[in-house]
Design a protein around this motif. Structure first.
Motif, PDB file in Angstrom:
ATOM      1  N   VAL A 107       0.837  -1.199   0.000  1.00  0.00           N
ATOM      2  CA  VAL A 107       0.000   0.000   0.000  1.00  0.00           C
ATOM      3  C   VAL A 107       0.872   1.250   0.000  1.00  0.00           C
ATOM      4  O   VAL A 107       0.607   2.209  -0.725  1.00  0.00           O
ATOM      5  CB  VAL A 107      -0.982   0.007   1.196  1.00  0.00           C
ATOM      6  CG1 VAL A 107      -1.710   1.341   1.292  1.00  0.00           C
ATOM      7  CG2 VAL A 107      -1.980  -1.138   1.086  1.00  0.00           C
ATOM      8  N   GLY A 108       1.943   1.240   0.776  1.00  0.00           N
ATOM      9  CA  GLY A 108       2.816   2.409   0.870  1.00  0.00           C
ATOM     10  C   GLY A 108       3.424   2.800  -0.465  1.00  0.00           C
ATOM     11  O   GLY A 108       3.455   3.982  -0.815  1.00  0.00           O
ATOM     12  N   GLU A 148      -5.312  12.726  -1.618  1.00  0.00           N
ATOM     13  CA  GLU A 148      -5.671  11.647  -0.693  1.00  0.00           C
ATOM     14  C   GLU A 148      -6.870  12.052   0.160  1.00  0.00           C
ATOM     15  O   GLU A 148      -7.042  13.222   0.478  1.00  0.00           O
ATOM     16  CB  GLU A 148      -4.506  11.332   0.257  1.00  0.00           C
ATOM     17  CG  GLU A 148      -3.422  10.522  -0.362  1.00  0.00           C
ATOM     18  CD  GLU A 148      -2.430  10.014   0.666  1.00  0.00           C
ATOM     19  OE1 GLU A 148      -2.820   9.634   1.787  1.00  0.00           O
ATOM     20  OE2 GLU A 148      -1.237  10.016   0.330  1.00  0.00           O
ATOM     21  N   VAL A 149      -7.645  11.054   0.543  1.00  0.00           N
ATOM     22  CA  VAL A 149      -8.744  11.306   1.459  1.00  0.00           C
ATOM     23  C   VAL A 149      -8.210  11.234   2.890  1.00  0.00           C
ATOM     24  O   VAL A 149      -7.185  10.582   3.146  1.00  0.00           O
ATOM     25  CB  VAL A 149      -9.912  10.302   1.251  1.00  0.00           C
ATOM     26  CG1 VAL A 149     -10.455  10.390  -0.156  1.00  0.00           C
ATOM     27  CG2 VAL A 149      -9.499   8.888   1.581  1.00  0.00           C
ATOM     28  N   PRO A 150      -8.868  11.902   3.829  1.00  0.00           N
ATOM     29  CA  PRO A 150      -8.431  11.830   5.228  1.00  0.00           C
ATOM     30  C   PRO A 150      -8.429  10.372   5.705  1.00  0.00           C
ATOM     31  O   PRO A 150      -9.270   9.570   5.290  1.00  0.00           O
ATOM     32  CB  PRO A 150      -9.492  12.643   5.974  1.00  0.00           C
ATOM     33  CG  PRO A 150     -10.038  13.580   4.954  1.00  0.00           C
ATOM     34  CD  PRO A 150     -10.005  12.813   3.651  1.00  0.00           C
ATOM     35  N   GLY A 151      -7.489  10.047   6.553  1.00  0.00           N
ATOM     36  CA  GLY A 151      -7.398   8.694   7.092  1.00  0.00           C
ATOM     37  C   GLY A 151      -6.502   7.778   6.286  1.00  0.00           C
ATOM     38  O   GLY A 151      -6.268   6.637   6.672  1.00  0.00           O
ATOM     39  N   SER A 152      -5.992   8.254   5.154  1.00  0.00           N
ATOM     40  CA  SER A 152      -5.087   7.433   4.354  1.00  0.00           C
ATOM     41  C   SER A 152      -3.786   7.195   5.108  1.00  0.00           C
ATOM     42  O   SER A 152      -3.346   8.031   5.899  1.00  0.00           O
ATOM     43  CB  SER A 152      -4.769   8.130   3.031  1.00  0.00           C
ATOM     44  OG  SER A 152      -5.875   8.118   2.172  1.00  0.00           O
ATOM     45  N   GLY A 153      -3.198   6.057   4.847  1.00  0.00           N
ATOM     46  CA  GLY A 153      -1.926   5.703   5.453  1.00  0.00           C
ATOM     47  C   GLY A 153      -1.342   4.527   4.698  1.00  0.00           C
ATOM     48  O   GLY A 153      -1.806   4.199   3.601  1.00  0.00           O
ATOM     49  N   ASP A 154      -0.376   3.869   5.295  1.00  0.00           N
ATOM     50  CA  ASP A 154       0.268   2.745   4.623  1.00  0.00           C
ATOM     51  C   ASP A 154      -0.463   1.422   4.836  1.00  0.00           C
ATOM     52  O   ASP A 154      -0.031   0.394   4.323  1.00  0.00           O
ATOM     53  CB  ASP A 154       1.724   2.635   5.063  1.00  0.00           C
ATOM     54  CG  ASP A 154       2.572   3.750   4.464  1.00  0.00           C
ATOM     55  OD1 ASP A 154       2.121   4.379   3.482  1.00  0.00           O
ATOM     56  OD2 ASP A 154       3.686   3.986   4.978  1.00  0.00           O
ATOM     57  N   ARG A 155      -1.578   1.430   5.578  1.00  0.00           N
ATOM     58  CA  ARG A 155      -2.409   0.225   5.736  1.00  0.00           C
ATOM     59  C   ARG A 155      -3.657   0.289   4.861  1.00  0.00           C
ATOM     60  O   ARG A 155      -4.270  -0.733   4.578  1.00  0.00           O
ATOM     61  CB  ARG A 155      -2.803   0.048   7.192  1.00  0.00           C
ATOM     62  CG  ARG A 155      -1.593  -0.265   8.063  1.00  0.00           C
ATOM     63  CD  ARG A 155      -1.924  -0.444   9.506  1.00  0.00           C
ATOM     64  NE  ARG A 155      -3.042  -1.349   9.684  1.00  0.00           N
ATOM     65  CZ  ARG A 155      -3.710  -1.480  10.804  1.00  0.00           C
ATOM     66  NH1 ARG A 155      -3.363  -0.785  11.852  1.00  0.00           N
ATOM     67  NH2 ARG A 155      -4.720  -2.309  10.898  1.00  0.00           N
ATOM     68  N   TRP A 156      -4.052   1.471   4.464  1.00  0.00           N
ATOM     69  CA  TRP A 156      -5.186   1.726   3.573  1.00  0.00           C
ATOM     70  C   TRP A 156      -5.019   3.144   3.061  1.00  0.00           C
ATOM     71  O   TRP A 156      -4.647   4.031   3.826  1.00  0.00           O
ATOM     72  CB  TRP A 156      -6.518   1.616   4.316  1.00  0.00           C
ATOM     73  CG  TRP A 156      -7.683   1.983   3.455  1.00  0.00           C
ATOM     74  CD1 TRP A 156      -8.414   1.126   2.684  1.00  0.00           C
ATOM     75  CD2 TRP A 156      -8.260   3.286   3.243  1.00  0.00           C
ATOM     76  NE1 TRP A 156      -9.387   1.814   2.007  1.00  0.00           N
ATOM     77  CE2 TRP A 156      -9.315   3.149   2.322  1.00  0.00           C
ATOM     78  CE3 TRP A 156      -7.961   4.553   3.709  1.00  0.00           C
ATOM     79  CZ2 TRP A 156     -10.083   4.214   1.893  1.00  0.00           C
ATOM     80  CZ3 TRP A 156      -8.725   5.625   3.271  1.00  0.00           C
ATOM     81  CH2 TRP A 156      -9.777   5.447   2.385  1.00  0.00           C
ATOM     82  N   ALA A 157      -5.279   3.339   1.790  1.00  0.00           N
ATOM     83  CA  ALA A 157      -5.207   4.691   1.251  1.00  0.00           C
ATOM     84  C   ALA A 157      -6.327   4.874   0.243  1.00  0.00           C
ATOM     85  O   ALA A 157      -6.771   3.917  -0.401  1.00  0.00           O
ATOM     86  CB  ALA A 157      -3.855   4.946   0.582  1.00  0.00           C
ATOM     87  N   GLY A 158      -6.797   6.103   0.136  1.00  0.00           N
ATOM     88  CA  GLY A 158      -7.848   6.416  -0.822  1.00  0.00           C
ATOM     89  C   GLY A 158      -7.585   7.759  -1.482  1.00  0.00           C
ATOM     90  O   GLY A 158      -6.957   8.646  -0.892  1.00  0.00           O
ATOM     91  N   GLY A 210     -15.815  12.010  -8.116  1.00  0.00           N
ATOM     92  CA  GLY A 210     -17.072  11.378  -7.728  1.00  0.00           C
ATOM     93  C   GLY A 210     -16.939   9.933  -7.308  1.00  0.00           C
ATOM     94  O   GLY A 210     -17.918   9.306  -6.918  1.00  0.00           O
ATOM     95  N   ALA A 211     -15.757   9.366  -7.387  1.00  0.00           N
ATOM     96  CA  ALA A 211     -15.507   7.997  -6.925  1.00  0.00           C
ATOM     97  C   ALA A 211     -14.180   7.990  -6.177  1.00  0.00           C
ATOM     98  O   ALA A 211     -13.382   8.916  -6.282  1.00  0.00           O
ATOM     99  CB  ALA A 211     -15.462   7.023  -8.099  1.00  0.00           C
ATOM    100  N   VAL A 212     -13.953   6.923  -5.441  1.00  0.00           N
ATOM    101  CA  VAL A 212     -12.723   6.777  -4.677  1.00  0.00           C
ATOM    102  C   VAL A 212     -11.921   5.616  -5.249  1.00  0.00           C
ATOM    103  O   VAL A 212     -12.470   4.539  -5.498  1.00  0.00           O
ATOM    104  CB  VAL A 212     -13.017   6.522  -3.176  1.00  0.00           C
ATOM    105  CG1 VAL A 212     -11.744   6.175  -2.407  1.00  0.00           C
ATOM    106  CG2 VAL A 212     -13.701   7.725  -2.552  1.00  0.00           C
ATOM    107  N   LEU A 213     -10.631   5.845  -5.471  1.00  0.00           N
ATOM    108  CA  LEU A 213      -9.699   4.763  -5.751  1.00  0.00           C
ATOM    109  C   LEU A 213      -9.109   4.376  -4.411  1.00  0.00           C
ATOM    110  O   LEU A 213      -8.499   5.220  -3.731  1.00  0.00           O
ATOM    111  CB  LEU A 213      -8.583   5.211  -6.701  1.00  0.00           C
ATOM    112  CG  LEU A 213      -7.461   4.186  -6.892  1.00  0.00           C
ATOM    113  CD1 LEU A 213      -7.976   2.932  -7.589  1.00  0.00           C
ATOM    114  CD2 LEU A 213      -6.302   4.803  -7.633  1.00  0.00           C
TER     115      LEU A 213
END
Length: 142
Positions: A16-17, A30-40, A45-48
């Protein structure tokens, strides 16, 4: 009824990193809360989403042999936990194959997975952090 929308495309990531850094270098927000365990990344209009390969396989392809699953999921975000169950039942009624029954997830939401006739994985998800617009499009995440 299963809503006609695409909210999230999730890629199974070996790292992920590393993928996060790559998409960051593209300049994608990046969306808030992204990190090396999950990222968005919010993309028009959509999220990768990037999720560890083993964790995503455990959710989207439980009990399947290696190589039977393509490593990508498409998600439909809905407005409530109950809507997950309703949409999942509708998908099965329409001929989808059950993959993972609706359940609470460690990330704090509720989701279920089904496969279309060619094995493509769809997740129906409720995530409190997903802000949906009037057409079901993702307008915020986190």
């Amino acid at each position: 009824m299963v809503p006609a929308r695409l909210s999230v495309v999730t890629l199974a990531a070996g790292s992920v990193g590393e993928l996060r850094a790559f998409y960051g270098r593209l300049g994608w927000p990046e969306v808030p809360g992204s990190g090396d365990r999950w990222a968005g990344f919010l993309l028009g209009g959509a999220v990768l989403a990037l999720y560890p390969e083993q964790s995503l396989a455990a959710e989207a392809a439980p009990g399947e042999t290696a190589g039977a699953w393509r490593g990508v999921t498409l998600a439909i975000n809905v407005d409530s936990r109950a809507a997950v169950d309703e949409a999942y039942a509708s998908a099965l009624d329409a001929g989808a194959r059950a993959v993972a029954e609706p359940q609470e997830r460690p990330w704090g939401g509720r989701s279920a997975y089904f496969a279309d006739p060619e094995g493509n994985r769809w997740e129906i998800a409720y995530a409190a952090v997903a802000e949906l617009g009037p057409r079901g499009e993702v307008v915020g995440f986190g």
